[in-house]
Every structure is written in C-alpha cells, then in structure tokens.
Motif scaffolding. Sequence first.
Motif, PDB file in Angstrom:
ATOM      1  N   ALA A 180       4.277  -0.269   4.483  1.00  0.00           N
ATOM      2  CA  ALA A 180       3.684  -0.262   3.134  1.00  0.00           C
ATOM      3  C   ALA A 180       4.689  -0.014   2.017  1.00  0.00           C
ATOM      4  O   ALA A 180       4.317   0.018   0.839  1.00  0.00           O
ATOM      5  N   HIS A 181       5.952   0.187   2.364  1.00  0.00           N
ATOM      6  CA  HIS A 181       6.992   0.364   1.321  1.00  0.00           C
ATOM      7  C   HIS A 181       8.268  -0.275   1.850  1.00  0.00           C
ATOM      8  O   HIS A 181       9.135   0.381   2.430  1.00  0.00           O
ATOM      9  N   PHE A 182       8.365  -1.584   1.646  1.00  0.00           N
ATOM     10  CA  PHE A 182       9.390  -2.411   2.279  1.00  0.00           C
ATOM     11  C   PHE A 182      10.334  -2.975   1.215  1.00  0.00           C
ATOM     12  O   PHE A 182       9.882  -3.422   0.167  1.00  0.00           O
ATOM     13  N   HIS A 183      11.638  -2.921   1.522  1.00  0.00           N
ATOM     14  CA  HIS A 183      12.615  -3.553   0.637  1.00  0.00           C
ATOM     15  C   HIS A 183      13.418  -4.560   1.460  1.00  0.00           C
ATOM     16  O   HIS A 183      14.402  -4.187   2.116  1.00  0.00           O
ATOM     17  N   ALA A 184      12.999  -5.804   1.431  1.00  0.00           N
ATOM     18  CA  ALA A 184      13.658  -6.829   2.247  1.00  0.00           C
ATOM     19  C   ALA A 184      15.131  -6.971   1.901  1.00  0.00           C
ATOM     20  O   ALA A 184      15.948  -7.302   2.758  1.00  0.00           O
ATOM     21  N   VAL A 231       3.542  -4.707  -9.232  1.00  0.00           N
ATOM     22  CA  VAL A 231       4.557  -4.335 -10.221  1.00  0.00           C
ATOM     23  C   VAL A 231       5.024  -2.931  -9.872  1.00  0.00           C
ATOM     24  O   VAL A 231       4.223  -2.003  -9.812  1.00  0.00           O
ATOM     25  N   LYS A 232       6.331  -2.816  -9.609  1.00  0.00           N
ATOM     26  CA  LYS A 232       6.870  -1.510  -9.203  1.00  0.00           C
ATOM     27  C   LYS A 232       7.611  -0.875 -10.382  1.00  0.00           C
ATOM     28  O   LYS A 232       8.518  -1.490 -10.939  1.00  0.00           O
ATOM     29  N   THR A 233       7.224   0.344 -10.711  1.00  0.00           N
ATOM     30  CA  THR A 233       7.785   1.028 -11.883  1.00  0.00           C
ATOM     31  C   THR A 233       8.425   2.364 -11.479  1.00  0.00           C
ATOM     32  O   THR A 233       8.341   2.763 -10.311  1.00  0.00           O
ATOM     33  N   GLY A 267       8.564   3.238   4.593  1.00  0.00           N
ATOM     34  CA  GLY A 267       9.660   4.203   4.555  1.00  0.00           C
ATOM     35  C   GLY A 267      10.919   3.839   3.824  1.00  0.00           C
ATOM     36  O   GLY A 267      11.941   4.469   4.063  1.00  0.00           O
ATOM     37  N   ASP A 268      10.939   2.813   2.937  1.00  0.00           N
ATOM     38  CA  ASP A 268      12.168   2.581   2.174  1.00  0.00           C
ATOM     39  C   ASP A 268      13.352   2.235   3.074  1.00  0.00           C
ATOM     40  O   ASP A 268      14.501   2.508   2.699  1.00  0.00           O
ATOM     41  N   TYR A 269      13.118   1.662   4.246  1.00  0.00           N
ATOM     42  CA  TYR A 269      14.228   1.419   5.178  1.00  0.00           C
ATOM     43  C   TYR A 269      15.215   0.397   4.609  1.00  0.00           C
ATOM     44  O   TYR A 269      14.841  -0.465   3.828  1.00  0.00           O
TER      45      TYR A 269
END
Length: 419
Positions: A69-73, A192-194, A325-327
């Motif tokens: 639920a918190h992914f940074h490709a 939209v991520k702030t 998890g911001d992996y």
Amino acid sequence: MKRAQGSTLIKNGSLFDGTGKGPVPHAAVVIRDGSIAYAGPAAQAPAVPPDAAVLDARRGTILPGLVEAHFHATYFNVAELADLDIKYPVEYVTLLAAANAKLALECGYTSARSCGSLHNVDVWLKKAIENGLHPGPRLAAAGREICGSGGLMDWNPDYLKLGMEGLILLVNGPVESRAAVRKLAKDGVEWVKTYPSGDAASPHADHHSTCMTREELDAAVAEAHNFKLKVTGHCRSTAGIKNALLAGFDAIEHATFIDDETLGLLLERDVPVVPALYFEKASVERGKDFGMPQRVIDGHKETLEGGAESARRILKAGGRLGMGGDYGFAWTPHGDYAKELTFFVREVGFSAADTLRCATKTGAEILGRGNELGTLEAGKLADVLVVDGDPLQDISILEDRRRFIAVMQGGIVKAGQLG
Ligand SMILES: [Zn+2]
C-alpha cells in the motif's frame, strides 16, 4: 489486465479469505474465467467441468494476493537523498521501475498503490502492466509528489540550480498547490501524494515540522476531488496529521504522532493509514553503516516508537490500516516487502490474521478497488496466493518467495513454483 479463460480448481489447502472470518481447513477455491466462483469448504464446492485445471495447494494456504500500500517503483537502493532524484536518467529509472514491479509480483504482491514516482513513470508502468506488456502488481499511480518549498523533499541546494523537478512539484501557497494538482490530473495519476509534515531523515525539516500549510492542503484536496483523484500525504507530526484530516485527505501515510483528538478525527471519517514501520527499524539498526548522523538515527527511533504506538491505537479503536513499507532504500531493498508483515506480528504486537487482513482487504480498499480485490469471495477477481505452509502460524514464510506455489492475477499463474 487479461483474465484466465475456463475453470480452475485449487484444492488441498486451508483458506484464509481476508474477510475477517476464521481460516477454513480442507478448503477449495473455484475460479471461472478469471473470477472467483467459490471459496470455502471443499466438501461444498461446486462440481467443475472435466477440462478444469487443477492446482494442488499441497496442504498449504490459499489467500488473497497481497497489496503493497506504499510503493515506490522508482526508488532503487537509495542510500542518500540525492539518490532519490538525480542518480540516474529517466531512461534507466524506467527500466529499474519495471524490474521492481516484476519483483513485487514475484513476492506475492498482486496489487500496489504507488506513493510517488520519479517523473511520470508509474502511470506508464501501470499501462504496460495492464496491457500485459510487463509483469507487475495492479497499480494505482501517483506520479510526482507535492511539497512546500523548503520542506522535506526540497533538499538540492539552491546554488546548484538543480531544482527538484523529476521528483517533486514544489509549491508556495494555495494557487501553486492547485496548479500542481492540475498538472498531475493531466498526467493521469489516481493518487496525489503531498507532504503535510517533515521527517527524521531531513537535514532541515524534521519529523515535528510542517511542510505545507493548511491552505495549501485545502487547495490540493479541492482540486484533486474535482478531478476525482484521492489525496494522501506524509504525516509524522501531530499538526501535519490534523491538517491533513481537516483538509479532507483520503488516506494518511504514517500517522506517527497521533493524539486523542486527531485519532477521533481519523475514526470519524474512517480514513485508512499506512504506517510503514519496518523502514524505521532498519534505519535505526543499519543507519550507522550508511553514514547516518546520530541525530537522524535518534529521530528514526522516536518515529519507530511513536508509529508503533499509533498503529496499535488505531487498530484497537477499529480504524483501518494498510501494509506498505517505502521499500527501495539500500537498507530496505525492493523484494523485502513482507518484512513489514513479520515486523507487525513480532514487534508491534498485531495478530497474524489482523496483519494479513490489513495486507489484503484494507490494501484493496486503499487502492480504491475493494469491490474487486482483497478477499477471496465469489465475484471477485482471482488474485490468489498459494503458499507452502501456514502464514497464520509463521508469518515470516511470506518473506520467502520460494515457498509460493502460485501467484495468480485474474486466475492466471504469473509467478511462484508453477509460474
Ligand atoms: Zn514513501
């Protein structure tokens, strides 16, 4: 995304359906044309046609595909802030993002919500995945993130004249906040991520600071909702969480230092939270190896303790939590996503069943697709994980992708031993 044709019977396993019901031993799942036709006791399963495919769960567990639920490709082995934006050109970043997406699917994550991406890579990655050009989780895209000038994400020194262009839209005041959301709407994002607050990792905007004003958040939410987009944000400080909730955010990332009043606001609107805590633990334990100053490590420790306490309070009060998890950092690389789940069971004190429900049902709700994904119930898409073993007994087996018998999307086996 393409779906399987015909029927598949998954047999010889126990079922964790994600709905909140207890596990079903001796279960079966019947898939028809990529959707679930039946999930329950094998004895009551409907007959399948003779040409149905049969998948033997080998007395393991059948559960919904996991949702990150918190992914940074586009994060890739980030060891310092500069690695987040100017390390590689966009061409290589795109290839790295594609590799990360493939890995996430192999790790059992059939869906993921992006919480920000360099350039607009996640929007196009999502398109490639949906069109079957590349394997990966079903994505909700966020594109570039929005932060106030001088905030957490504005770290390149002005004298270098680099700006933060690929990663962040920097705003000053509600007019620019609105303009940034309009740009993102045109780019094709869904979230939209702030940055309502700062972070321990920042040299100048720590975890108790505020990085966007209430007026900037209000403007972002009004414009995003106008375009039917959802808004979330990085919220550590109590003031940041409160501003975001009052502005009408659709989700809160971290919710680290939540107080009684803010928890009340959260529950009133049933806003989901994604704590992302393993990152903090890994930062405390391994920060020294990566040259992190003691001040930053101490900040991560405070964040870890505050965040764990907030997560326990939210769960206990009946709030909704997603697992993500911001992996993509050097000390929390892509592929380690399920360490988040183990951490919640072993160190935050969640039950394995609660943790798995957060990682499936609530994750799908956060994605905005709770009616299609996240549980194994008739009518839902057959995004299914078949695991050798019982994650309710030992959650850490989900960290080992060699134990996945099958990772399915829409009834098609995409990864695992049978993939
Ligand atoms: Zn993040």
